[in-house]
Motif scaffolding. Sequence first.
Motif, PDB file in Angstrom:
ATOM      1  N   VAL A  77       0.861  -1.187   0.000  1.00 47.87           N
ATOM      2  CA  VAL A  77       0.000   0.000   0.000  1.00 47.87           C
ATOM      3  C   VAL A  77       0.890   1.227   0.000  1.00 47.87           C
ATOM      4  N   LEU A  78       0.749   2.038  -1.024  1.00 47.58           N
ATOM      5  CA  LEU A  78       1.521   3.274  -1.148  1.00 47.58           C
ATOM      6  C   LEU A  78       0.592   4.438  -0.829  1.00 47.58           C
ATOM      7  N   THR A  79       0.763   5.046   0.332  1.00 42.54           N
ATOM      8  CA  THR A  79      -0.133   6.125   0.752  1.00 42.54           C
ATOM      9  C   THR A  79       0.547   6.992   1.801  1.00 42.54           C
ATOM     10  N   ASN A  80       0.079   8.217   1.933  1.00 40.59           N
ATOM     11  CA  ASN A  80       0.591   9.102   2.980  1.00 40.59           C
ATOM     12  C   ASN A  80      -0.155   8.906   4.304  1.00 40.59           C
ATOM     13  N   LEU A  81      -1.181   8.003   4.313  1.00 35.68           N
ATOM     14  CA  LEU A  81      -1.916   7.700   5.537  1.00 35.68           C
ATOM     15  C   LEU A  81      -1.167   6.640   6.353  1.00 35.68           C
ATOM     16  N   THR A  82      -1.360   6.652   7.675  1.00 31.34           N
ATOM     17  CA  THR A  82      -0.838   5.587   8.526  1.00 31.34           C
ATOM     18  C   THR A  82      -1.942   4.562   8.757  1.00 31.34           C
ATOM     19  N   ASP A  83      -1.572   3.347   9.188  1.00 29.56           N
ATOM     20  CA  ASP A  83      -2.580   2.313   9.381  1.00 29.56           C
ATOM     21  C   ASP A  83      -3.446   2.539  10.618  1.00 29.56           C
ATOM     22  N   THR A  84      -3.148   3.603  11.390  1.00 28.50           N
ATOM     23  CA  THR A  84      -3.997   3.962  12.533  1.00 28.50           C
ATOM     24  C   THR A  84      -4.979   5.072  12.182  1.00 28.50           C
ATOM     25  N   ASP A  85      -4.840   5.629  10.989  1.00 22.24           N
ATOM     26  CA  ASP A  85      -5.714   6.729  10.573  1.00 22.24           C
ATOM     27  C   ASP A  85      -7.129   6.225  10.290  1.00 22.24           C
ATOM     28  N   LYS A  86      -8.122   7.022  10.676  1.00 21.46           N
ATOM     29  CA  LYS A  86      -9.512   6.626  10.470  1.00 21.46           C
ATOM     30  C   LYS A  86      -9.831   6.460   8.993  1.00 21.46           C
ATOM     31  N   ASN A  87      -9.276   7.306   8.129  1.00 24.63           N
ATOM     32  CA  ASN A  87      -9.522   7.204   6.686  1.00 24.63           C
ATOM     33  C   ASN A  87      -8.937   5.915   6.101  1.00 24.63           C
ATOM     34  N   TYR A  88      -7.826   5.452   6.688  1.00 19.89           N
ATOM     35  CA  TYR A  88      -7.231   4.182   6.249  1.00 19.89           C
ATOM     36  C   TYR A  88      -8.194   3.035   6.541  1.00 19.89           C
ATOM     37  N   HIS A  89      -8.752   3.022   7.746  1.00 20.41           N
ATOM     38  CA  HIS A  89      -9.680   1.950   8.129  1.00 20.41           C
ATOM     39  C   HIS A  89     -10.996   2.030   7.363  1.00 20.41           C
ATOM     40  N   TYR A  90     -11.373   3.222   6.950  1.00 17.03           N
ATOM     41  CA  TYR A  90     -12.652   3.401   6.259  1.00 17.03           C
ATOM     42  C   TYR A  90     -12.545   3.104   4.771  1.00 17.03           C
ATOM     43  N   SER A  91     -11.445   3.516   4.133  1.00 15.85           N
ATOM     44  CA  SER A  91     -11.352   3.445   2.669  1.00 15.85           C
ATOM     45  C   SER A  91     -10.373   2.408   2.129  1.00 15.85           C
ATOM     46  N   ILE A  92      -9.353   2.030   2.906  1.00 15.91           N
ATOM     47  CA  ILE A  92      -8.326   1.109   2.409  1.00 15.91           C
ATOM     48  C   ILE A  92      -8.495  -0.294   2.991  1.00 15.91           C
ATOM     49  N   GLN A  93      -8.645  -0.380   4.324  1.00 15.99           N
ATOM     50  CA  GLN A  93      -8.711  -1.677   4.989  1.00 15.99           C
ATOM     51  C   GLN A  93      -9.838  -2.582   4.471  1.00 15.99           C
ATOM     52  N   PRO A  94     -11.062  -2.052   4.216  1.00 18.31           N
ATOM     53  CA  PRO A  94     -12.126  -2.939   3.715  1.00 18.31           C
ATOM     54  C   PRO A  94     -11.768  -3.641   2.412  1.00 18.31           C
ATOM     55  N   GLN A 103       5.307   5.051   2.545  1.00 20.94           N
ATOM     56  CA  GLN A 103       5.020   6.446   2.238  1.00 20.94           C
ATOM     57  C   GLN A 103       5.365   6.724   0.770  1.00 20.94           C
ATOM     58  N   PRO A 104       4.717   7.731   0.140  1.00 23.37           N
ATOM     59  CA  PRO A 104       4.950   7.977  -1.301  1.00 23.37           C
ATOM     60  C   PRO A 104       6.395   8.307  -1.665  1.00 23.37           C
ATOM     61  N   ASN A 105       7.156   8.845  -0.716  1.00 23.92           N
ATOM     62  CA  ASN A 105       8.533   9.240  -1.039  1.00 23.92           C
ATOM     63  C   ASN A 105       9.558   8.134  -0.763  1.00 23.92           C
ATOM     64  N   GLN A 106       9.081   6.957  -0.303  1.00 22.58           N
ATOM     65  CA  GLN A 106      10.004   5.855  -0.008  1.00 22.58           C
ATOM     66  C   GLN A 106      10.296   5.023  -1.258  1.00 22.58           C
ATOM     67  N   ASP A 107      11.533   4.517  -1.331  1.00 23.81           N
ATOM     68  CA  ASP A 107      11.874   3.554  -2.375  1.00 23.81           C
ATOM     69  C   ASP A 107      11.514   2.155  -1.881  1.00 23.81           C
ATOM     70  N   ILE A 108      11.151   1.274  -2.827  1.00 19.98           N
ATOM     71  CA  ILE A 108      10.680  -0.064  -2.453  1.00 19.98           C
ATOM     72  C   ILE A 108      11.386  -1.113  -3.303  1.00 19.98           C
ATOM     73  N   ARG A 109      11.797  -2.185  -2.659  1.00 24.54           N
ATOM     74  CA  ARG A 109      12.324  -3.346  -3.383  1.00 24.54           C
ATOM     75  C   ARG A 109      11.700  -4.594  -2.770  1.00 24.54           C
ATOM     76  N   SER A 110      10.831  -5.255  -3.526  1.00 24.33           N
ATOM     77  CA  SER A 110      10.214  -6.493  -3.056  1.00 24.33           C
ATOM     78  C   SER A 110      10.203  -7.495  -4.199  1.00 24.33           C
ATOM     79  N   GLY A 111       9.680  -8.672  -3.943  1.00 27.07           N
ATOM     80  CA  GLY A 111       9.677  -9.714  -4.963  1.00 27.07           C
ATOM     81  C   GLY A 111       8.805  -9.394  -6.153  1.00 27.07           C
ATOM     82  N   PHE A 112       7.804  -8.535  -5.979  1.00 20.13           N
ATOM     83  CA  PHE A 112       6.891  -8.248  -7.093  1.00 20.13           C
ATOM     84  C   PHE A 112       6.774  -6.765  -7.426  1.00 20.13           C
ATOM     85  N   LEU A 113       7.483  -5.890  -6.688  1.00 16.92           N
ATOM     86  CA  LEU A 113       7.375  -4.451  -6.966  1.00 16.92           C
ATOM     87  C   LEU A 113       8.705  -3.762  -6.690  1.00 16.92           C
TER      88      LEU A 113
END
Length: 700
Positions: free
Chosen positions: A563-580, A594-604
Amino acid sequence: MIANHKGEIPVVILLIPFLLGISVGINLRSAAYLMPLAIGFASLLILFLLLNFYYSRFKVYKRRWLGGIIIHLLLFLAGWIAVMNNNELNNSGHFSKLPAQRLLVRINNEPQIKNGLIHFTANVVANINQKHSLPATGTLMITIKDSAAVHMAYGDELLVPGKYTAIDPPFNPAEFNYKKYLAHQNIYYQEFLYPGQYRLVQSHAGNMFMANALALRLQMVEKLKNQMHNPNAIAVASTLILGYKADLSEDVLQAYSKTGTIHVLSVSGAHVAIIWALLAFMLNFLNRFGPGRVIKAIIIIPIIWYYAMLTGFSPAVCRAAVMISTVIIGKTYNRYINNLNILAISAFILLLYNPLLITDVGFQLSYLAVAGLVVLQPVVYKWFTFSNKWIDKLWALCSVSIAAQVITFPLSAFYFHQFPVYFLFSNLFIIIPTAVIMYSGIFYLLLPQIPFISAGLAWLLEKTILLMNAVLAWFEHLPFASINKIWLTATEYLLLYAIIICFFYFLYDRKIWLLRAGIALIFLLAVSISIKTYRSYTTNSIAFLNLRKNMGIIFKNGNRAIVLTNLTDTDKNYHYSIQPYLDSCKINDISLYQPNQDIRSGFLRKQDNFIQFRNRSIAVVNKDYADTISAIKQKTDYLYITGNPKIPLAIINKNHEYHNIIIDATNAPKTVQFIADQARALHGNYVILKRNKSFITASN
C-alpha cells in the motif's frame, strides 16, 4: 415454539408477501410505478369484494385458493406502494425540485457534537426566494463548524443557504455505502456551514412531547455525570439505560463488538422487558381487585412507550414495546397468542409506519434474534437434559445465547465481517451485570438526590460497568477472540440461512431429506467460497484509490499487498477506505509505504518516481516534478498525477510515453480540468478520480 401448522401463525404467513413487496419497492421505487400499482391494487380489491359478495353464484368455494392468492397479491402491492409513498423524492414538493436561495429548516433529532463539528438532520419547511416563501418537504443533513452552535436543540428553526450537495457514493471497493444508508432514511442531500452562514429563526418549534422527552434524557445524562467519574462508565450507562450514544468511545464499542455483546449497547427488548418486570412487580397489588388488571395495563403500556420515546424510538425498542404491549393486553384479558404472531404483528405496525425500517440492521438483527429464541431455542434446549436444576438453568441460558447467535450469524457476518468466538461465555457473563446496571441506574435516575443512597447507587452502577468493561476487554484480547475478514456474497448469505433452516428442522422433525438437503447446501457453499478464494489468491491488480485529500495505490499480488499512501494504518480514513478492500481480497501480508520511499520487493520495485509492478509500470508526477526535458523518453503504462503539480502536459509528454493518465483526487479542481482539457486535445486516455470511483486494473 415451532408452529404445527400454518393456522397457528396466520399473521406470519400474511407478513411474507408484504415483506416481498417492500423489498421490491426498495429497488423499484420510482414515482412512475405508483399509478399502475394503485390501479392494480384497486382492481384486485374490487375483485376480492365481488367474490365475497357473490360467493355462491361464482362457486368460489370450489376454488378456495383464489382468495388466498388475491390477498397475497394485495399485500405484495401494499408493501410496494408503501415504500413509494414513503420515498420523499416522489413528493412534488421536495425541496430539491424547487429553486431556493435559502431554506427554512427545523432540526428533527438531537444534535451530536463530534471532533468540534455539530451534526444533525432537519426537515425542510420552506424554500425562500427573495421575500417569497414556498412550503417544501424533505430531510437535509447539516454539519456546522461553529462553537456557537453547540446550544442548538431539537425543534430549532434555522435559515440556511440553498447550496446543498448530494451525498457522495462510495468511491473505493468494499467501502461502506453511506449514500445508500442515508437514502434508506430519506436523506439524499447535505450541507456544511460555517459561522455567519446560518441564522436561528425560532426555538422549540418541534413536537413538544418529543422535545420534553429529549430534554429529560439530557438532564438524566447530566445526573449520571454528577456522581459518576469514569467517562467510559458514564458513556455505557447513558447508552445502556437511555440510548444516548454520543459519548461512547471507539475502544468500548470494539470490545463489545468483538465479544458478541454489542446488543447490550443497543436499548432493545431485554431492556424494555426489565422495565416491564419492574413495573409489573411494583403494581402487582392491583391484581387483587376486579378492574385491577385493566388499570395495571393502562399504567404500564404508556410508561413503556414513553421510555421508548426517551431512548429515541429505535426499531429494537419499538418492536419490544409493541410486543410487550400485545402481551400485556393478552394477559389482561387471558388471551393466548402465538409468540411468532406477536412478532409479526409488531413488524406489520412498524413497517406500515415506515417500510424503510426493513433496511435497518438493528431492525433485522432484533427480529431475527427474537425469532431464533422463539423457534430455535426449544430445539437447542432439548439437546441435553440435566437433573440438577441449577445446571439445567445454566443450560437454558446457554441455549438462548446459542439460538440467538446462530440465527443472527449470517446477517452479522454479511454486514460486520466477523464472528465472536467466545460469544457464549461473554453473553453468559453480562446477564447479571446488565440487570444490576439497569435496576441501579433506573432507581438512581428516578429517585431525588438522597444523601448516601444516591451516592451508593451511583457507585454500584459505575463499579459494575467498569467490571463488565474490564472482563469484556479480557475476552477481546484472548487468542482467537474473533474471526475477521468474513466477506459473504448475497448468495452465500442465503445459503447459510438455508443450511441453518435445514439442520434445525431436521433436529426437530427427523426427516432424512432435510439432512441431505443441508449437506448438499454445505457443498455448494464450500464450492462458492473455494472459487472466490482461488480467484483472490491468483489475481494481481493495481487499485488507484480516491482518498480525497490523500494519495493511495494498492498493489495486490495474490494474498500479499503493498500500500503506497501518505496515511498511517492507525488513521480513520485508512480503516474506512483502504482496509475494507484489503480484507475483502483476503490479503494477509500487507506492507505500508510512504509515497517518497523507495521499495524493493519480490513483485514491486519503486525508485524515485518510477514504479514497476510485475508487467505494469507507472510514472508518478507530483509537485516536486522537475520542469525539465530529459534526453530519453521513459516508457510506462500509466502516468499518475498527484499532489497538484503545475506542469503542462506538453512538457510531461516530452519526458514520458504512456497509455493512460490517472488524475488522482489530491489535485485541485482547476488542475484536474486543466490536465483533462489538454489530454482531450491530444486525444489521450485519462481517468479522473476526483468525485469518481477508484480505478482498478489487472496485472497478470
